[in-house]
Design an enzyme around this catalytic site. Structure first.
Site, PDB file in Angstrom:
ATOM      1  N   HIS A 168       6.585   7.281   9.955  1.00 19.32           N
ATOM      2  CA  HIS A 168       6.239   7.649   8.565  1.00 19.32           C
ATOM      3  C   HIS A 168       4.728   7.810   8.410  1.00 19.32           C
ATOM      4  CE1 HIS A 168       7.539   7.125   4.116  1.00 19.32           C
ATOM      5  NE2 HIS A 168       6.447   7.853   4.182  1.00 19.32           N
TER       6      HIS A 168
ATOM      7  N   ARG B 241      -1.100  15.740   5.905  1.00 15.41           N
ATOM      8  CA  ARG B 241      -1.730  16.615   4.888  1.00 15.41           C
ATOM      9  C   ARG B 241      -1.994  18.053   5.314  1.00 15.41           C
ATOM     10  NH1 ARG B 241       0.000  12.986   1.382  1.00 15.41           N
ATOM     11  NH2 ARG B 241      -1.338  11.164   1.137  1.00 15.41           N
TER      12      ARG B 241
ATOM     13  N   ASN C  83       2.992   3.500  -3.481  1.00 14.84           N
ATOM     14  CA  ASN C  83       4.318   3.720  -4.024  1.00 14.84           C
ATOM     15  C   ASN C  83       5.338   3.728  -2.886  1.00 14.84           C
ATOM     16  OD1 ASN C  83       6.286   4.235  -5.919  1.00 14.84           O
ATOM     17  ND2 ASN C  83       6.127   6.454  -5.671  1.00 14.84           N
TER      18      ASN C  83
ATOM     19  N   ASP D 141       3.562   4.434   6.706  1.00 13.34           N
ATOM     20  CA  ASP D 141       3.380   5.247   5.488  1.00 13.34           C
ATOM     21  C   ASP D 141       1.892   5.586   5.309  1.00 13.34           C
ATOM     22  OD1 ASP D 141       3.868   6.728   3.222  1.00 13.34           O
ATOM     23  OD2 ASP D 141       4.587   5.056   2.008  1.00 13.34           O
TER      24      ASP D 141
ATOM     25  N   HIS E 158      -6.111   9.722   1.412  1.00 15.35           N
ATOM     26  CA  HIS E 158      -6.626  10.398   0.209  1.00 15.35           C
ATOM     27  C   HIS E 158      -8.144  10.434   0.300  1.00 15.35           C
ATOM     28  CE1 HIS E 158      -2.787  10.706  -1.804  1.00 15.35           C
ATOM     29  NE2 HIS E 158      -2.548   9.425  -1.545  1.00 15.35           N
TER      30      HIS E 158
ATOM     31  N   GLY F  54      -1.308   5.494  -2.335  1.00 14.86           N
ATOM     32  CA  GLY F  54      -1.380   5.671  -0.879  1.00 14.86           C
ATOM     33  C   GLY F  54      -2.407   4.770  -0.221  1.00 14.86           C
TER      34      GLY F  54
HETATM   35  O1  DOR Z   1       1.920   5.638  -1.646  1.00 17.99           O
HETATM   36  C1  DOR Z   1       2.476   6.677  -1.310  1.00 17.99           C
HETATM   37  N1  DOR Z   1       1.779   7.765  -0.939  1.00 17.99           N
HETATM   38  N2  DOR Z   1       3.819   6.723  -1.343  1.00 17.99           N
HETATM   39  C2  DOR Z   1       4.496   7.867  -1.133  1.00 17.99           C
HETATM   40  O2  DOR Z   1       5.699   7.834  -1.169  1.00 17.99           O
HETATM   41  C3  DOR Z   1       3.775   9.136  -0.888  1.00 17.99           C
HETATM   42  C4  DOR Z   1       2.435   8.882  -0.329  1.00 17.99           C
HETATM   43  C5  DOR Z   1       1.535  10.093  -0.345  1.00 17.99           C
HETATM   44  O3  DOR Z   1       1.989  11.184   0.032  1.00 17.99           O
HETATM   45  O4  DOR Z   1       0.360   9.950  -0.704  1.00 17.99           O
END
Ligand code: DOR
Length: 438
Positions: A68, A72, A286, A313, A317, A332
């Protein structure tokens, strides 16, 4: 040829946790033994250049596989691209990463899946396999051409980042994906329950005056997804499980014989909602960091096998986005370069997670679940390997990160326990903590 000497090999696939020498020839593992002599190795090398790495006091394990990550590219290369993500991966001990499909545009057609694979070849570091989306444009309605995407190299299907609210569509997706043999990865979240929320709904959110996301926002959809998987016999993997209610639902479903796998993210195992402050935007994720009780239930689930895998995950950003007020910053956290050290320090060192389970959940099980190369250290297997130094200490600084993003709560902190050498297909892509392009 590589001779990795005297490390403690941890290979759950062959039940080994003991000192071993490992020989690598070409792309593959040539031999594994308690000890090789100079003569034996010389004969096997047969004139080929021999490089020796001293593994004493270190652990050697199969390269970690992260199922996961968000890379980008295409579309948001200011946050991360495939080359920077692949470099961050090997710097953190990952030889294979699975790239999520919520790019801009989303990976909802074969040409884009093939584009990601061609960028992976150019980067030449970690192996990168892309997911395709489940629905066109990730709009939650019309299904993608799954067979075509699978032929193009998609490793599974996911609208991760968004949930497919329409249960009829999700049911159809589980049915249709059976034709490909590939899994559907669900971002289980009821958007109406979660709407407008910033963090876990609980006392701490109330104290901070922030709108919460109830645990039920996840558990309601986990229940739906499990029911639909049972009904269709579909191939379901549940991403980023965060709540004790979800763990209980998965445990009960598995006990009933439902075929499902689930992952947990390191940040949900290490932090909880109490760690979030009005300025700690790197902890805004999230699903959100939940209560301390949820965190305990996740670890219990990981240790008893209810939760199959660990996955980062990794969600990069820009600094500008994460410098916004908490309510406006995107969700994120990055993870590729810090997750292994963080899990080591916070869970393995205190004895809450064994090193065998760590390697099993982050390498062996992901390889099996997603039908990938790697995941074990046996002769003839691809030489995807990590030499891990449990005593290596390093301060996490923007200058030393290979990721373009810095949205990690560990920035400025010292962590202990890092990969120092990493091989992908026999190539030493990390040498003494430095990424070396092929
Ligand atoms: O925190 C998160 N960021 N949860 C997600 O499900 C998507 C991810 C993102 O793409 O930034």
């Amino acid at each position: 040829m590589w001779w990795i000497k005297g490390a403690t090999l941890v290979d759950p696939a062959s039940g080994v946790k003991a000192q071993r020498d490992v020989l690598v020839q070409g792309e593959n593992i040539l031999a594994v033994s308690e000890h090789f002599s100079e003569q034996e190795v010389g004969a096997l090398a047969n004139g080929e250049k021999l490089e020796t790495v001293n593994g004493e006091g270190k652990y050697l394990f199969p390269g970690l596989i992260d199922v996961h990550t968000h890379l980008r590219e295409p579309g948001q290369e200011d946050k991360e691209d495939i080359a920077s993500g692949a470099a961050a991966a090997v710097h953190g001990g990952f030889t294979t990463i699975l790239a999520m499909a919520n790019t801009t545009p989303p990976l909802d057609n074969r040409a884009l899946v093939e584009f990601v694979l061609s960028q992976e070849q150019r980067a030449g570091l970690a192996r990168v396999y892309p997911f395709g989306t489940v629905t066109k444009g990730m709009k939650g309605e019309e299904l993608v051409e799954m067979l075509d995407l699978a032929e193009g190299g998609a490793i599974g299907f996911s609208d991760d980042g968004r949930n497919i609210q329409n249960s009829e569509r999700f049911r159809l997706a589980l049915e249709y994906a059976k034709l490909t043999g590939l899994p559907i990865v669900s971002h289980s979240e009821d958007v109406n329950l979660a709407q407008g929320g910033i963090m876990h709904q609980g006392e701490h959110a109330a104290r901070l005056g922030l709108k919460g996301i109830p645990a039920s926002a996840e558990a309601v959809m986990v229940a739906r997804d499990l029911l639909l998987a049972a009904e269709t016999g579909g191939n379901l993997h549940l991403a980023h499980i965060s709540s004790k209610e979800s763990v209980a639902l998965i445990r009960a479903a598995k006990a009933r014989g439902v075929k499902v796998s689930a992952e947990v993210n390191p940040h949900h195992l290490i932090f909880c909602d109490e760690d979030l402050t009005l300025t700690s935007t790197s902890l805004k994720v999230n699903p959100p960091l939940r209560s301390a009780a949820d965190r305990e239930a996740l670890l219990e689930g990981l240790n008893d096998g209810t939760i199959d895998l660990i996955a980062t995950d990794h969600a990069p950003h820009t600094w500008e986005e994460k410098a916004r007020p908490l309510a406006e910053a995107p969700f994120g956290i990055t993870g590729l370069e810090t997750a292994l050290a963080a899990v080591w320090q916070h869970l393995v060192v205190p004895g809450r997670l064994s090193i065998e389970r760590l390697v099993q959940a982050w390498s062996t099980a992901p390889a099996q679940r997603f039908n990938l190369l790697g995941g074990s250290v046996k002769p003839g297997m691809p030489a995807d390997l990590v030499l891990f130094d449990p005593n290596w200490r390093e301060r996490i600084e923007s200058e030393t990160l290979y990721s373009k993003a810095q949205n990690t709560p560990f920035l400025g902190q010292e962590l202990q326990g890092f990969p120092i050498w990493v091989w992908v297909g026999g190539n030493a892509v990390l040498q003494e903590r430095r990424v070396v392009a092929r």
